[in-house]
Design a protein around this motif. Structure first.
Motif, PDB file in Angstrom:
ATOM      1  N   LEU A 975       0.641  -1.351   0.069  1.00  0.00           N
ATOM      2  CA  LEU A 975      -0.110  -0.233  -0.082  1.00  0.00           C
ATOM      3  C   LEU A 975       0.798   1.403   0.085  1.00  0.00           C
ATOM      4  O   LEU A 975       0.523   2.216  -0.748  1.00  0.00           O
ATOM      5  CB  LEU A 975      -0.910   0.040   1.213  1.00  0.00           C
ATOM      6  CG  LEU A 975      -1.933   1.231   1.341  1.00  0.00           C
ATOM      7  CD1 LEU A 975      -2.760   1.190   0.150  1.00  0.00           C
ATOM      8  CD2 LEU A 975      -2.675   0.926   2.672  1.00  0.00           C
ATOM      9  N   LEU A 976       2.053   1.159   0.708  1.00  0.00           N
ATOM     10  CA  LEU A 976       2.797   2.515   0.843  1.00  0.00           C
ATOM     11  C   LEU A 976       3.438   2.669  -0.621  1.00  0.00           C
ATOM     12  O   LEU A 976       3.688   3.819  -1.042  1.00  0.00           O
ATOM     13  CB  LEU A 976       3.842   2.112   1.848  1.00  0.00           C
ATOM     14  CG  LEU A 976       3.054   2.481   3.471  1.00  0.00           C
ATOM     15  CD1 LEU A 976       4.224   2.086   4.516  1.00  0.00           C
ATOM     16  CD2 LEU A 976       2.769   3.581   3.638  1.00  0.00           C
ATOM     17  N   ASN A 977       3.924   1.431  -1.228  1.00  0.00           N
ATOM     18  CA  ASN A 977       4.317   1.830  -2.271  1.00  0.00           C
ATOM     19  C   ASN A 977       3.556   2.051  -3.346  1.00  0.00           C
ATOM     20  O   ASN A 977       4.140   3.115  -4.277  1.00  0.00           O
ATOM     21  CB  ASN A 977       5.276   0.478  -2.826  1.00  0.00           C
ATOM     22  CG  ASN A 977       6.474   0.016  -2.157  1.00  0.00           C
ATOM     23  OD1 ASN A 977       7.392   0.643  -2.874  1.00  0.00           O
ATOM     24  ND2 ASN A 977       6.520  -0.746  -1.125  1.00  0.00           N
ATOM     25  N   CYS A 978       2.452   1.848  -3.656  1.00  0.00           N
ATOM     26  CA  CYS A 978       1.416   2.196  -4.215  1.00  0.00           C
ATOM     27  C   CYS A 978       0.851   3.771  -4.103  1.00  0.00           C
ATOM     28  O   CYS A 978       0.946   4.437  -5.110  1.00  0.00           O
ATOM     29  CB  CYS A 978       0.009   1.305  -4.111  1.00  0.00           C
ATOM     30  SG  CYS A 978       0.319  -0.274  -4.688  1.00  0.00           S
ATOM     31  N   LEU A 983       0.288   2.328  -8.769  1.00  0.00           N
ATOM     32  CA  LEU A 983       0.171   1.023  -9.118  1.00  0.00           C
ATOM     33  C   LEU A 983       0.631   0.351 -10.360  1.00  0.00           C
ATOM     34  O   LEU A 983       1.752  -0.535 -10.503  1.00  0.00           O
ATOM     35  CB  LEU A 983      -1.302   0.138  -8.897  1.00  0.00           C
ATOM     36  CG  LEU A 983      -1.610  -1.148  -8.681  1.00  0.00           C
ATOM     37  CD1 LEU A 983      -0.967  -1.777  -7.669  1.00  0.00           C
ATOM     38  CD2 LEU A 983      -3.044  -1.460  -8.936  1.00  0.00           C
ATOM     39  N   TYR A 984       0.194   0.873 -11.435  1.00  0.00           N
ATOM     40  CA  TYR A 984       0.687   0.340 -12.790  1.00  0.00           C
ATOM     41  C   TYR A 984       0.857   1.540 -13.660  1.00  0.00           C
ATOM     42  O   TYR A 984       1.729   1.134 -14.615  1.00  0.00           O
ATOM     43  CB  TYR A 984      -0.486  -0.730 -13.139  1.00  0.00           C
ATOM     44  CG  TYR A 984      -0.124  -1.059 -14.675  1.00  0.00           C
ATOM     45  CD1 TYR A 984       0.955  -2.185 -14.925  1.00  0.00           C
ATOM     46  CD2 TYR A 984      -0.690  -0.778 -15.790  1.00  0.00           C
ATOM     47  CE1 TYR A 984       1.344  -2.800 -16.018  1.00  0.00           C
ATOM     48  CE2 TYR A 984      -0.364  -1.353 -17.067  1.00  0.00           C
ATOM     49  CZ  TYR A 984       0.787  -2.172 -17.081  1.00  0.00           C
ATOM     50  OH  TYR A 984       0.968  -2.761 -18.440  1.00  0.00           O
ATOM     51  N   LYS A 985       0.097   2.685 -13.643  1.00  0.00           N
ATOM     52  CA  LYS A 985      -0.008   3.594 -14.755  1.00  0.00           C
ATOM     53  C   LYS A 985       1.136   4.233 -15.331  1.00  0.00           C
ATOM     54  O   LYS A 985       1.525   4.331 -16.500  1.00  0.00           O
ATOM     55  CB  LYS A 985      -1.079   4.519 -14.398  1.00  0.00           C
ATOM     56  CG  LYS A 985      -1.634   5.119 -15.802  1.00  0.00           C
ATOM     57  CD  LYS A 985      -2.965   5.953 -15.316  1.00  0.00           C
ATOM     58  CE  LYS A 985      -3.611   6.449 -16.667  1.00  0.00           C
ATOM     59  NZ  LYS A 985      -4.766   7.116 -16.344  1.00  0.00           N
ATOM     60  N   ASN A 986       1.806   4.555 -14.325  1.00  0.00           N
ATOM     61  CA  ASN A 986       3.242   5.323 -14.652  1.00  0.00           C
ATOM     62  C   ASN A 986       4.457   4.439 -14.527  1.00  0.00           C
ATOM     63  O   ASN A 986       4.376   3.174 -14.726  1.00  0.00           O
ATOM     64  CB  ASN A 986       3.790   6.390 -13.415  1.00  0.00           C
ATOM     65  CG  ASN A 986       2.628   7.361 -13.063  1.00  0.00           C
ATOM     66  OD1 ASN A 986       1.945   7.844 -13.929  1.00  0.00           O
ATOM     67  ND2 ASN A 986       2.456   7.689 -11.849  1.00  0.00           N
ATOM     68  N   GLU A 987       5.451   4.973 -15.434  1.00  0.00           N
ATOM     69  CA  GLU A 987       6.716   4.092 -15.598  1.00  0.00           C
ATOM     70  C   GLU A 987       7.464   3.635 -14.417  1.00  0.00           C
ATOM     71  O   GLU A 987       7.930   2.736 -14.243  1.00  0.00           O
ATOM     72  CB  GLU A 987       7.576   4.936 -16.514  1.00  0.00           C
ATOM     73  CG  GLU A 987       7.172   5.201 -18.091  1.00  0.00           C
ATOM     74  CD  GLU A 987       7.186   3.588 -18.923  1.00  0.00           C
ATOM     75  OE1 GLU A 987       7.905   2.837 -18.336  1.00  0.00           O
ATOM     76  OE2 GLU A 987       6.175   3.814 -19.607  1.00  0.00           O
ATOM     77  N   SER A 989       5.939   3.346 -11.575  1.00  0.00           N
ATOM     78  CA  SER A 989       4.615   2.560 -10.669  1.00  0.00           C
ATOM     79  C   SER A 989       5.217   1.285 -10.044  1.00  0.00           C
ATOM     80  O   SER A 989       6.420   0.755 -10.577  1.00  0.00           O
ATOM     81  CB  SER A 989       3.486   2.332 -11.539  1.00  0.00           C
ATOM     82  OG  SER A 989       3.848   1.597 -12.405  1.00  0.00           O
ATOM     83  N   PHE A 990       4.832   0.699  -9.060  1.00  0.00           N
ATOM     84  CA  PHE A 990       4.906  -0.360  -8.439  1.00  0.00           C
ATOM     85  C   PHE A 990       5.198  -1.459  -9.151  1.00  0.00           C
ATOM     86  O   PHE A 990       5.982  -2.175  -9.029  1.00  0.00           O
ATOM     87  CB  PHE A 990       4.027  -0.471  -7.190  1.00  0.00           C
ATOM     88  CG  PHE A 990       4.375  -1.921  -6.281  1.00  0.00           C
ATOM     89  CD1 PHE A 990       5.495  -1.749  -5.310  1.00  0.00           C
ATOM     90  CD2 PHE A 990       3.625  -2.860  -6.113  1.00  0.00           C
ATOM     91  CE1 PHE A 990       5.658  -2.622  -4.589  1.00  0.00           C
ATOM     92  CE2 PHE A 990       3.920  -3.900  -5.463  1.00  0.00           C
ATOM     93  CZ  PHE A 990       4.965  -3.794  -4.682  1.00  0.00           C
TER      94      PHE A 990
END
Length: 1702
Positions: A975-978, A983-987, A989-990
């Motif tokens: 959760l902290l990393n997200c 989660l996924y959208k950015n380069e 992202s987690f």
């Protein structure tokens, strides 16, 4: 004349000695690396090209010898000399006619063919010799024919030998007969063969020795073939490359032998005894308990003890059983220890030895000793042998051995050959033109040889034949015909593999009918292809020949069945169906040509081409096995007889009436099989020990063959295979390109899209035309109305205009609504035509009188473009400015999208304080440590979990609570990393950071589901255990080798899957052959009374006598079972029991008979070569390729050429160096004396002698020394060893006091010595203290011995050559440790899964609950280590597969409650197939092969560094030199010391000092170096930095010595990448000691001049103040100016001279 120049046809003239010296001097000045070596000169291609006149400066021709074909002409012209001794046997001179005629006759082809035939005849005679006469007293003449043939052949060879002696001379003279070792062997075999006339049962040892020597005659098979002789000489010559490996290997063997001697000495006498104490000096061991005791407690009514404890004599027979290695597996003295350690070199019975000793000695210590031994010997040093052979086939493109010269030579030779070929072709064309002219001139005189009718008939037949040929060609070349052939091949294969045991009769007959139809089609295909393609095309490649032979075999089968009146279609004969099954081999052709399966096709081609390329090596392999088998017959055949015990084991007997061992040398076939097993490393030690109990020669024979054959030759063959496979793989991948399925898909999709667009445009165009027509009519009406009412009110005109515009908009709205409802817009959900029509430039002016027509195509294009950029939302028609509103909506949507993309979880914006806080927390190093701790705690929890643990116990409760907390923490971490990264959208992202994050997310979800629904399935625990894979990600940060391994695993994963599929297809092809012969024949009768054994023949008899008719686990009943059985054979070290099952099989529903048909051994041994030595090594080849590519890309070496790559490695070595600190002489008097003493040469030699003597003393211990030598023998050795310990302590104290403490502990060897000596002193007290138990004393003593033995490395370091040998081992250790880390991770995963699957299984022969089981984590992991080593691993799998059947009672268990109810009585599971096969594929074939790849890569780097232009030993010498000028190791040197240092470095690098120290070149030399200048903070002196100086001097040395200039890449991007890679190493420099300046070495001359001038000015001022004569100073300054001026003028003159010369 130079051989190289002669090969390209360059004529060379002679020249005097002065010209030779001049040419050599000129070549030396140019410093060009040469490769053309003559007797008195050295030339280079660059030199020859630049100076063509050198071609005329040649030495005189070399000596030419007589040619046997033109001997008379050569003698008449006196152009050649006699190649052998001038006087043979003191009788025949060189001009003797008889000698010349013999020379000519012996070189004729007919004579050579006769000798070759006699060789074959002699070998046939030797093979036919029957050694049964050794035990058969009656039949003494059974070998009369064989002996007669041998004597006849020996007479012929004797004549040949005598004739060769006459020709060449015997011993003395040039090229005499005995100067060739081949001739020595021939001469000895001629003498020894007469011993065949002696009695084979003679007790004269000389006769037996001569009988052995005569067998060397079989080597003439190799001698008579040039290719095989070359291969064999290369094999013998390769021994010279093994020194760097064999000497360290011997050291390790000796090291472990001595440690094992002190750890396990006398342990093998600890057996379970029948009584508590000896009775009447006899203490019998329990025969049924075949284990050692000590740690393992004996069962009831038996007592553990050793005969040595009561001083009783050793019982030499109680351990002579297979479980104890027939009494040879023991550590009772140094030689037995050496033998046991040697067996671990080939992973031979290592697990049995480990299980044997860890019951008597501490389990974990024993396991560590043997596992470390097997890793170092079998996986490290053994692979170093492979690497040594493999490296010999690599092209080492180093600066020192640059292969570009060879390339230039090839280019020049090719150009010359092309010119010659062009001249020849031109000449041939002229000759053909002349012949054609003559032919045309004579054509009018030619007449027909046929009558007219015959010619017409011939033309008629030829026309029909031509038509059929054209049709056949069209069919054969058509793709449809090829596709149909492939389809029929697949159908035929499916039909063949569909056969299985228990198939119904009707189904079987249907399969045979379909199979016959396929045969008919194959015959038709063969005829069409043969006629259409022609013979040349049909048999063009080897695969075509092979495929044609398969079809021809089917034709021959049909013809034979027809003539013998057998059923052709439906025939249940096994052998007939076997021949029909040969059609499965056509799948190889299918894989070979099918580009659809690109990777599999490439692998098939690689395998075929590789086997074809190494066919000579394979033939040599077979011949060596044949020779080995013949020696085995001579040594062991019928010399030992055996009896079979009730448990199935064999025991030697003294009677000649016994039986043979399972693997024996009695007969050529059995001997060949036994010899092949040695080369295959297949249970050879059992045969050796069985025979070794009676015949000691068995030990020497088997050890010698295993060294020569398996360890050396097989590894050489493997190296050749790997090298050729990798070469063919790269070559075929370049030749054959894969089918671009993506392009095909795009084309198909594009076609359908274009069709839809055309239909859509047509509809839109028709509607638009209707609208335009309506608009035009309205405009015409408006124009008429306006012309009639032109004088009316302007408001009325404006009203009509607005109305027209409104009508126009309403008409366009129809089009808009239609466009919105089109399928394209619905699917794309984007607006197009609305935006197009509402663009500002398309807005109609109110003053226009008409509406312009639109370009429909442009509108459609604009619609499509807009549809790709904007979303489809409807704008209200009531908006006054639709275009502006549309733009406003678009901007709003874009801003919302941007805002959402920047926000994480759609909540936290980048400027959010909370998100910034979380980001700083997540990126903190302590947070990463916390994450690492979570993974570690998870692994510990999983290791502690066990199905045998009570779920209600305290530890289970603690582990469950820990599981909950860990899961919560994992959720929090994700959760902290997200929040921080998204989660996924950015380069960033987690999910996109690493694939391990996706694993962690999935595993956390599984853990959460497991906790919520209280799932206790083993699969959930398995998924949780996958968290340990994150350690690979963590390890990759700290170790580059782990990063390389990780990348190579990911890169090779797809290829490994494809190779696995390819191997499965080949296993299916080969397994079908056994399926047709052995299906249903592995059933046997079990659980019956042994007295009825001879009465049970069939299945019915088994039931009649109360037995159970059961099947083996591994059979050939179905194609899948056949594949599994062959897989176990290819990957297992103990596959002989599978062979025994096959050769004992009789028929379906028949009881097996021992040794019923031993011919099946040939089937398995052929497969083992294909499956193990070929297919499994293909996995090694792929992994090696993937590892090298991953490593090259990670190091950016793929962007560099070989020279730049080597230079970059040299730079990395330099940056890894740190200046040494020179030891200071102490001021204390005592320390000063010790310092001088330690520095003395003789003092060091004395300590080396002491270390060596201590090693000898430690190896002299042996068991029962008190009975054989004396009571105090071992005590005396203990006392001597104690003296050595105190001497070592004195030495260490002296070195410690003499040296500085900070320097003393920087040397790791000093730390090891200090720890070792303290341990040794403590061990002296432990050994004499009675409070410590036996096991603790043994372990303490063994550790002390290990520390003492490691001091031998000081002897190795004393000698540079020995240190270089051991450097190869140290170069691969870091890579091996990294691979150990990865191996442990995968072992951990499979261990936890195995504990959940097999913890409750009932005790059996292999899973016995002590040595091997899955009930405890450590033992389960050790069991998997055994599986990974391939030693009898399928026995464990079989034990885990047993289910309920008549001879195996068990219960199906899955919970702890079941365990409490039934105990360890669980059944196996079919999932064991998947478990063990997947483990072998992943661990054994990928991870262990990755270890091999890393060893090969590390060894290759080591060899390249050894062969590099600047080796590490030269750099070490540079370090020693630097220490003289920088004793404190600060990394600085002033400019005054630089010149002297540079001259000494020049000597090390082999560069002339004049090149570096010439005063005339000083200024230019400094500019070339371009070394940055620093200013010392302590003394303000200008100085150079350590790495800058070494790097620049190394670079200029390499440039001057080897003439290489392109050391650095020119691409700036590549330079930046390499600079980043060196950044970490460069940052190691300590910048706190000095500060940089803006100057470099090129400015040093000016700086020196300024400093000199400043000193003179300062001196002048001082003299002026003191009233002295300061004019002298002006003279000195003018002299300095003149000196510099002269220097500059001299440099200009040299530049002018050089330009004039150019």
């Amino acid at each position: 004349m130079s051989k190289t120049l002669k090969s390209i046809g360059v004529e060379c003239l002679t020249f005097p000695k002065s010209r030779q010296d001049e040419a050599i001097h000129q070549q030396t000045i140019l410093r060009l690396n040469s490769f053309i070596n003559c007797e008195n000169e050295i030339f280079n291609w660059n030199n020859i090209i630049a100076k063509p006149e050198l071609l005329e400066i040649k030495m005189k021709k070399p000596m030419q010898y007589l040619n046997p074909e033109t001997i008379e002409d050569d003698l008449l012209q006196n152009d050649a000399q006699w190649p052998f001794a001038d006087n043979s046997l003191f009788l025949f001179k060189s001009d003797n006619p008889f000698r010349m005629s013999l020379y000519k006759s012996f070189n004729e082809k007919l004579f050579l063919q006769v000798i070759r035939f006699i060789t074959f005849l002699n070998i046939i005679a030797v093979c036919l010799y029957d050694y049964q006469s050794r035990i058969n007293q009656e039949d003494e003449n059974r070998n009369r024919i064989s002996i007669t043939l041998e004597i006849f052949c020996n007479i012929i060879f004797g004549l040949e030998c005598f004739g060769s002696i006459i020709i060449k001379g015997f011993v003395l003279g040039k090229n005499a007969y005995l100067k060739s070792w081949w001739n020595v062997v021939n001469f000895l075999t001629f003498i020894a063969t007469w011993s065949i006339l002696g009695d084979i049962k003679s007790e004269n040892q000389l006769i037996h020795i001569l009988r052995v020597i005569r067998l060397f005659r079989t080597l003439r098979l190799i001698q008579d073939s040039k290719i095989l002789k070359k291969q064999f000489d290369a094999f013998i010559g390769s021994f010279s490359r093994l020194g760097p490996i064999l000497i360290p290997l011997l050291f390790v063997v000796l090291y472990y032998s001595i440690i094992g001697l002190h750890l396990f000495m006398g342990i093998t006498e600890y057996r379970c005894r029948e009584t508590p104490t000896p009775i009447n000096e006899e203490w019998k061991a329990v025969d049924d308990i075949k284990f050692l005791c000590g740690i393992w407690e004996c069962s009831d009514n038996s007592y553990c003890g050793s005969l040595a404890d009561y001083n009783l004599p050793r019982n030499m027979t109680e351990n002579v059983i297979e479980q104890f290695g027939f009494g040879f597996i023991r550590f009772d003295d140094f030689f037995y220890s050496l033998f046991v350690v040697f067996t671990f070199l080939n992973v031979t019975g290592w697990s049995g030895t480990t299980f044997m000793f860890w019951r008597a000695m501490t389990t974990y210590i024993t396991a560590f000793y043997f596992v470390s031994l097997i890793f170092i010997l079998a996986y490290l040093l053994s692979n170093l042998l492979l690497a040594s052979f493999y490296e010999s086939f690599l092209v080492l493109s180093t600066i020192k051995q640059n292969k570009s010269f060879d390339n230039e030579k090839e280019v020049i030779e090719n150009e010359i050959m092309k010119k010659k070929q062009q001249q020849i072709m031109t000449r041939l064309a002229q000759i053909n033109d002349q012949k054609s002219k003559k032919r045309n001139s004579k054509k009018k005189y030619q007449i027909s040889l046929y009558y007219q009718d015959e010619e017409d008939q011939q033309n008629f037949l030829s026309e029909h034949f031509q038509k059929f040929l054209n049709i056949s060609t069209i069919i054969a070349k058509s793709n449809t015909f090829k596709y149909l052939n492939c389809a029929v091949i697949v159908i035929s294969a499916i039909v063949i593999v569909s056969d299985h045991h228990g198939i119904s009769k009707s189904s079987y007959e249907n399969l045979l009918i379909i199979d016959f139809i396929c045969i008919l089609y194959f015959i038709f295909e063969f005829i069409i292809s043969l006629w259409g393609n022609g013979l040349a095309e049909q048999f063009k490649e080897i695969i075509d020949i092979f495929d044609s032979l398969v079809i021809i075999s089917q034709i021959i089968l049909i013809v034979v069945l027809f003539f013998f009146d057998e059923s052709i279609i439906i025939n249940a004969n096994r052998y007939i169906n076997l021949i029909k099954a040969f059609k499965m081999l056509r799948l190889i052709k299918l894989l070979y040509i099918a580009r659809v399966f690109y990777s599999i096709s490439v692998l098939a081609r690689c395998l075929i081409q590789t086997l074809f390329k190494i066919k000579d090596m394979i033939l040599l392999f077979i011949i060596i096995i044949l020779v080995t088998s013949l020696f085995g017959q001579e040594f062991l055949a019928y010399k030992v007889r055996f009896e079979q015990l009730e448990n199935g084991s064999y025991q030697p007997v003294d009677s000649i009436n016994g039986i043979s061992a399972p693997i024996n040398y009695e007969g050529l076939g059995n001997s060949f099989m036994a010899a092949t097993n040695i080369f295959y490393n297949e249970e050879w030690h059992i045969t050796m020990l069985l025979y070794g109990e009676k015949i000691w020669v068995s030990l020497f024979y088997h050890i010698f063959i295993i060294l020569l054959g398996q360890i050396l030759f097989v590894r050489l063959l493997l190296a050749v295979f790997l090298n050729e496979f990798c070469t063919q793989l790269k070559k075929i991948e370049q030749e054959i390109k894969p089918i671009n399925f993506t392009q095909y898909y795009k084309n198909a999709v594009g076609f359908f899209v274009s069709v839809l667009k055309k239909r859509q445009r047509a509809k839109i165009h028709s509607i638009t035309q209707n609208i335009n027509t309506a608009n035009q009519q309205q405009q015409k009406a408006q124009v008429q109305t306006q012309s009639n009412d032109s004088k009316k009110n302007g408001k009325l005109s404006l009203f009509y205009e607005l109305k027209a515009q409104k009508d126009n908009i309403n008409a366009n709205s129809d089009l808009i609504e239609y466009k919105v409802q089109t399928p394209t817009n619905i699917l794309s959900n984007k607006e197009s035509i609305i935006d197009c029509l509402r663009k500002p430039e398309e807005k109609k002016d109110a003053s226009d009188d008409h509406v312009k027509d639109h370009n429909i195509e442009d509108e459609i294009n604009e619609m499509d473009d807009e549809s790709n950029d904007h979303e489809n939302i409807k704008s209200p028609c009531q908006v006054n400015d639709p275009s502006s509103s549309r733009k406003m909506n678009q901007n709003i949507r874009k801003s919302m999208r941007r805002e959402n993309s920047e926000k994480t979880l759609f909540i936290f914006a980048p400027e959010s304080d909370f998100r910034m806080l979380v980001t700083s927390l997540v990126t903190n190093i302590y947070f990463r440590i916390f994450n690492f701790a979570l993974i570690l705690l998870t692994c510990i929890r999983i290791a502690l979990l066990s199905p045998l643990e009570d779920p209600n116990s305290d530890i289970s409760f603690i582990l469950q609570v820990g599981y909950i907390f860990l899961t919560v923490f994992y959720i929090l971490v994700i959760l902290l990393n997200c929040i921080a990264f998204g989660l996924y959208k950015n380069e960033q992202s987690f999910f996109r950071q690493s694939i391990y994050n996706i694993f962690a997310f999935v595993i956390t979800i599984v853990d959460l589901i497991t906790l919520i629904f209280d799932i206790s399935h083993p699969l959930s625990k398995f998924v949780t255990s996958l968290r340990i894979l994150q350690f690979i990600q963590i390890g990759a940060v700290f170790s580059k080798n782990i990063a390389y391994a990780q990348a190579s695993l990911l890169n090779a994963f797809t290829q490994m899957i494809q190779l696995t599929i390819f191997c499965l297809i080949l296993l299916a092809i080969y397994g079908v052959l056994a399926l047709k012969l052995l299906k249903g024949t592995f059933y046997y009768c079990d659980a019956y009374d042994s007295i009825y054994k001879d009465f049970i023949v069939k299945k019915e008899d088994c039931f009649d006598y109360g037995g159970s008719w059961v099947n083996q686990i591994l059979t050939f009943d179905t194609i899948f079972q056949s594949i599994l059985t062959l897989f176990c054979t290819a990957t297992s070290e103990n596959w002989i029991p599978l062979v025994q099952q096959a050769w004992n099989a009789v028929d379906v529903d028949h009881q097996p008979i021992q040794n019923y048909n031993r011919i099946y051994a040939l089937y398995f041994q052929l497969f083992f070569f294909l499956g193990n030595l070929c297919l499994l090594n293909m996995f090694i080849g792929l992994i090696v390729n993937a590892y090298q590519e991953a490593k090259m890309k990670a190091q950016n070496f793929h962007l560099l050429d070989e020279t730049q790559r080597e230079w970059f490695q040299i730079k990395m070595q330099i940056y890894n160096m740190q200046p040494l600190v020179k030891s200071k002489k102490p001021s204390n008097f005592i320390r000063k004396i010790l310092f001088q003493l330690v520095k003395q040469k003789y003092f060091k030699i004395f300590w080396l002698i002491i270390i060596f003597c201590n090693t000898i003393i430690l190896s002299m211990y042996f068991q029962r020394s008190d009975q054989n030598v004396g009571d105090d023998y071992n005590k005396i050795l203990d006392s001597i060893n104690s003296v050595f310990v105190f001497i070592f302590a004195f030495e260490i104290i002296c070195r410690f006091l003499a040296k500085d403490k900070s320097l003393y502990f920087k040397d790791n060897s000093n730390i090891m010595d200090s720890i070792g000596i303290w341990w040794a002193i403590a061990n002296l007290f432990i050994r004499n203290h009675e409070d410590y138990n036996f096991y603790f004393k043994r372990i303490s003593n063994a550790i002390s011995i290990a520390f003492q033995l490691q001091r031998n490395f000081r002897i190795i370091k004393r000698f540079n050559n020995l240190e270089k040998l051991f450097s190869s081992i140290f170069s691969v250790i870091p890579n091996s440790l990294s691979m150990l880390f990865i191996m442990f991770i995968f072992l951990f995963i499979y261990t936890t899964l195995g504990m959940d699957m097999f913890a409750f299984i009932r005790n059996q022969s292999n899973l016995n609950g002590w040595d091997q089981h899955f009930r405890k984590f450590s033992t389960a992991m050790f069991s998997l280590i055994k599986v990974a080593s391939s030693e009898s691993w399928w026995f464990i799998m079989v034990d885990t597969l047993h289910e309920q059947q008549p001879n195996f009672a068990c219960n199906y268990m899955s919970t702890f409650d079941d365990f409490q109810k039934y105990g360890f009585n669980g059944c196996g599971t079919p999932y064991a197939y998947l478990y063990f096969v997947s483990f072998h594929l992943i661990f054994s074939l990928m991870i262990l092969n990755l270890l091999i790849a890393s060893v090969l890569g590390a060894y290759e780097e080591h060899v390249k560094s050894e062969e590099s232009a600047v080796s590490k030993y030269q750099l070490n010498d540079v370090l020693s030199l630097w220490r003289n000028y920088d004793p404190e190791g600060k990394g600085l040197i002033n400019y005054k010391d630089f010149w002297k240092l540079s001259s000494e470095i020049a000597i090390i690098f082999g560069v002339a000092q004049d090149d570096l120290l010439d005063v005339n070149n000083k200024k230019n030399f400094l500019k070339v170096l371009n070394i940055p200048i620093y200013e010392s903070k302590d003394s303000n002196m200008l100085c150079y930095q350590f790495h800058d100086v070494i790097l620049s001097l190394t670079k200029i040395s390499v440039t001057l010595k080897y003439g290489v200039t392109n050391l650095e890449p020119t691409d700036k991007t590549v330079q930046q990448k390499l600079r980043i890679q060196l950044g970490d190493l460069q940052r190691k420099d300590s910048t706190s000691k000095f500060k940089p300046t803006s100057f470099n070495s090129g400015d040093m001359v000016a700086i020196i001049y300024i400093q000199k001038k400043f000193r003179l000015w300062k001196k002048r001022v001082q003299l002026k103040r003191e009233g002295g004569d300061y004019k002298i100073i002006y003279n000195e300054m003018s002299d300095l100016k003149n000196l510099i001026k002269k220097q500059l003028e001299m440099e200009e003159q040299q530049d002018m001279k050089s330009k004039i010369q150019e």
